[in-house]
Scaffold this motif. Structure first.
Motif, PDB file in Angstrom:
ATOM      1  N   GLN A 179      50.314  72.210  36.045  1.00 49.49           N
ATOM      2  CA  GLN A 179      50.869  73.187  36.981  1.00 49.49           C
ATOM      3  C   GLN A 179      50.353  74.589  36.699  1.00 49.49           C
ATOM      4  O   GLN A 179      50.146  75.386  37.619  1.00 49.49           O
ATOM      5  CB  GLN A 179      52.394  73.174  36.894  1.00 49.49           C
ATOM      6  N   GLU A 180      50.167  74.925  35.424  1.00 53.45           N
ATOM      7  CA  GLU A 180      49.676  76.257  35.071  1.00 53.45           C
ATOM      8  C   GLU A 180      48.289  76.492  35.641  1.00 53.45           C
ATOM      9  O   GLU A 180      47.990  77.576  36.170  1.00 53.45           O
ATOM     10  CB  GLU A 180      49.673  76.414  33.548  1.00 53.45           C
ATOM     11  N   LEU A 223      53.295  70.533  32.792  1.00 52.21           N
ATOM     12  CA  LEU A 223      53.264  71.996  32.820  1.00 52.21           C
ATOM     13  C   LEU A 223      51.847  72.528  32.690  1.00 52.21           C
ATOM     14  O   LEU A 223      51.490  73.547  33.308  1.00 52.21           O
ATOM     15  CB  LEU A 223      54.147  72.553  31.698  1.00 52.21           C
ATOM     16  N   ALA A 224      51.055  71.866  31.876  1.00 55.36           N
ATOM     17  CA  ALA A 224      49.670  72.306  31.728  1.00 55.36           C
ATOM     18  C   ALA A 224      48.923  72.182  33.050  1.00 55.36           C
ATOM     19  O   ALA A 224      48.171  73.084  33.453  1.00 55.36           O
ATOM     20  CB  ALA A 224      48.981  71.486  30.639  1.00 55.36           C
ATOM     21  N   ARG A 251      48.754  76.898  39.384  1.00 55.40           N
ATOM     22  CA  ARG A 251      49.410  78.158  39.720  1.00 55.40           C
ATOM     23  C   ARG A 251      48.451  79.338  39.597  1.00 55.40           C
ATOM     24  O   ARG A 251      48.482  80.281  40.400  1.00 55.40           O
ATOM     25  CB  ARG A 251      50.612  78.365  38.808  1.00 55.40           C
ATOM     26  N   ALA A 252      47.614  79.328  38.573  1.00 51.45           N
ATOM     27  CA  ALA A 252      46.654  80.417  38.409  1.00 51.45           C
ATOM     28  C   ALA A 252      45.713  80.497  39.609  1.00 51.45           C
ATOM     29  O   ALA A 252      45.409  81.585  40.119  1.00 51.45           O
ATOM     30  CB  ALA A 252      45.859  80.221  37.118  1.00 51.45           C
TER      31      ALA A 252
END
Length: 693
Positions: free
Chosen positions: A285-286, A282-283, A289-290
């Motif tokens: 992907q974040e 998730l880290a 995504r940003a």
């Protein structure tokens, strides 16, 4: 459940089944033994009955009283069996009494309890009921033997023995004995058949139990073994997949035994590993995504500005009202990527036009029947009240956006956007873009509407000038011709002066009619000017509507005769009085009657006056003329509108002035017509003056 407990459960269940099997075997043995006792008792009963018959026959030969006593002694067995059966039929059995009677019937003591239990348990069985029915008949026959034996004894002891009488008694005894023999055989056969059927049934049940015990034992053992084997294989499979990095696998073992505890521990370990790897993923992907969101927002902002620029150019390229509203609906549906409903309001605030678009294309079938669901209607009303965009999240998860349209400080309409994708949500930037589109649309629609109004005003002016010039030229031409005819008229020497005078009078009358027609046209133009300027003043006075209508009809008798119409009036005998401007009401009646004569030539014209509901007077004028098409009825009370062919004269102001006069009196006027059949105008006027008058 632990594995050891499962094994104990299997052994316990097998023990219960074996015990059931042994209990059934004991029941079978006991039942068959009881049947044997019953059949043995029947043999003793039959033997005692036969010995009793032999004793009575010997008594007939020897006349020895001891033989007769032996006869009675032998019959004690059937009589005791009968008494035992009757006692066993009672709801509460006296076992001691029954046992005593059965012992008298020569049943062994050890067999008495077994026989009592069997009879009480199986007396309703078919074969037992069949055997007992024979037993009942046999008991009755035993009583008959006893009666015949007593009668035979009485004859012998009387000393006046008649051979024929003795022979008759002996024949009866022998006949009863033969019948008893048949019943004994039937009794034995019934029990034989019953015992065979019972034996088959019980043996079948025993076989079933044996098979059930074996099948259950094998099945339970196989089930436990299979459960353990499958659970261990599942644990091994999941452990192998987790070792390869697949943390989504879970052991689907729900048991509470040792294998289940092992599976739960493995699942917990897998869950902890999955959470750790998921947090790391998730880290990453974040961060990704940003970066992507930043690029996407730049692209969306650029595309939105390009779209608004295209829409602005398209809306600025035309002033046509239909093209402008269609373009707004198309661009709105493109922006929403779904449905767009454009609602345009008129000057009175009512909906004037609804245009619907879908994915950039107009939907003409949906435009005329758009109905907002309650939630959409609510946000539309809120948007119109607050004059800003309102967003609705619907129950299906989709969103809707309603934006008001403004122009020159006035509310022009509303734009409702419904995305086709239920997952789409309007972001703040998209709402800003929709408001920008709404501002452009409001200005464009307002400009197109102003342009349309200007074009309509120019067209109305040109049409009015054309009609007015035509209408004024016609009576002027006729008047000039009549005057010229009067100037050219000379009395010939042979003509009588009276003929010249008559001709001049006819010309003068026609000139007067044309001059009156000019006067009416001028008066209508003056009334139109007063109405448009708001200077239509009413002089209220008390007048009788019946007398007023009669006077108007009297003045129009010549015109009716010229048009070939019969004026038919229907009204009450008493006056219908009200507070009105009599001159204006007379103008209303005259205009309606003139129209009826003009459009219903050659047919009767019916005029009626009556009192209506709520203190009102009602006037109806009906003709049987050409009628008014349905699509023209809403417009006939407007300026310069005519519900007849152009060949029939008029400026199209008469009905407009009539409506203005009636409404100034706080009354109503309506029309009902069937083309080619009839037309009815109905006027309702309040008889009392309104407070605002």
């Amino acid at each position: 459940m632990p594995v050891a407990r499962k094994l104990y459960l299997v052994v316990g269940l097998m023990a219960v089944l074996v015990a059931t099997e042994l209990l059934t075997l004991w029941f079978v043995t006991s039942t068959m033994s009881s049947i044997r006792v019953f059949v043995d008792g029947e043999g003793r009963w039959s033997k005692a009955q036969k010995q009793a018959v032999v004793s009575i026959l010997r008594y007939e030969q020897t006349h020895d009283e001891q033989d007769y006593q032996r006869f009675l002694e032998h019959l004690r067995v059937p009589l005791a069996d009968r008494a035992a059966r009757l006692e066993m039929e009672k709801p509460v059995v006296d076992r001691a009494r029954v046992r005593e009677l059965l012992l008298t019937g020569q049943i062994d003591y050890e067999d008495t309890s077994r026989l009592i239990t069997f009879y009480r348990r199986f007396r309703d069985a078919s074969y037992v009921r069949d055997a007992v029915s024979r037993w009942l008949i046999a008991d009755d026959l035993v009583e008959e033997i006893m009666k015949e034996a007593a009668a035979l004894r009485a004859v012998i002891r009387s000393g006046a023995a008649d051979a024929s009488t003795i022979e008759r008694h002996l024949e009866r005894i022998e006949a009863i004995d033969e019948r008893l023999t048949e019943l004994e055989n039937e009794f034995a056969n019934a029990f034989a058949m019953g015992s065979r059927d019972l034996e088959k049934m019980l043996l079948g049940f025993l076989v079933f139990l044996v098979l059930a015990v074996e099948t259950t034992g094998i099945g339970l053992t196989a089930s436990v073994a299979r459960s353990l084997s499958q659970s261990l294989r599942e644990v091994h499979r999941v452990a192998d997949r987790v070792g390869k990095g697949d943390f989504s696998q879970k052991v689907a073992v729900e048991s509470r035994d040792e294998v289940g505890q092992l599976a739960r521990s493995l699942n917990q370990m897998t869950m902890n590993l999955e959470r750790s790897f998921e947090a790391l993923r998730l880290a990453q992907q974040e961060i990704q995504r940003a970066h992507e969101n930043l690029e996407l927002r730049v692209e969306q902002r650029t595309a939105r500005l390009q779209f608004l620029a295209t829409a602005s150019r398209a809306l600025a390229s035309t002033l046509d009202y239909a093209e402008t509203t269609a373009a707004v609906a198309r661009f709105g549906s493109q922006y929403a990527e779904g449905w767009c409903t454009l609602e345009v309001f008129g000057e009175d605030g009512a909906t004037e036009l609804v245009v619907t678009g879908l994915d950039g294309e107009l939907q003409p079938d949906a435009a005329g029947s758009v109905e907002f669901e309650p939630a959409l209607r609510k946000i539309r009303d809120e948007a119109l009240a607050t004059r800003r965009a309102e967003v609705l999240t619907r129950s299906s998860g989709s969103t809707a956006l309603c934006v008001p349209l403004h122009a020159r400080g006035h509310l022009v309409g509303s734009l409702t956007l419904l995305p086709a994708d239920p997952a789409r949500r309007f972001a703040d930037e998209e709402i800003d873009g929709a408001e920008s589109l709404a501002r452009m649309a409001g200005s464009a629609i307002d400009s197109a509407r102003l342009y349309r109004s200007a074009q309509e005003a120019i067209g109305a002016r040109d049409e009015f000038l054309s009609i007015a010039s035509h209408e004024l030229r016609t009576p002027l031409t006729s008047l000039l011709l009549l005057l010229q005819g009067m100037l050219r008229t000379r009395a010939p020497e042979e003509a009588a002066p009276a003929e010249v005078v008559a001709k001049l009078r006819r010309y003068a009358a026609q000139s007067e009619r044309q001059a009156n027609r000019l006067s009416i046209l001028v008066d209508q133009l003056l009334d139109l000017t007063r109405i448009r300027a708001g200077r239509l003043v009413l002089a209220y006075e008390t007048c009788d509507l019946v007398a007023l209508v009669r006077e108007v009809l009297q003045r129009n008798e010549v015109s009716a005769a010229r048009a070939g119409c019969e004026l038919v009036f229907r009204g009450p005998e008493e006056a219908v009085v009200g507070s009105w401007d009599c001159g204006r009401i007379e103008q209303v009646v005259t205009n309606l009657v003139s129209n009826a004569l003009k459009f219903g030539a050659g047919h009767p014209v019916r005029i009626a006056v009556e009192r209506g509901d709520g203190g009102k007077a009602r006037l109806t004028v009906e003709d049987e003329g050409v009628g008014i098409p349905e699509d023209q009825r809403p417009r006939i009370f407007e300026r310069f509108e005519r519900a007849a062919p152009f060949a029939i004269g008029g400026l199209g102001l008469g009905l407009y002035i009539v409506r203005q006069i009636v409404e100034a009196h706080h009354g109503t006027i309506r029309v009902d017509s069937r083309p080619g059949e009839h037309t009815v105008f109905t006027v309702e006027l309040p008889t009392a003056p309104n407070a605002s008058n």
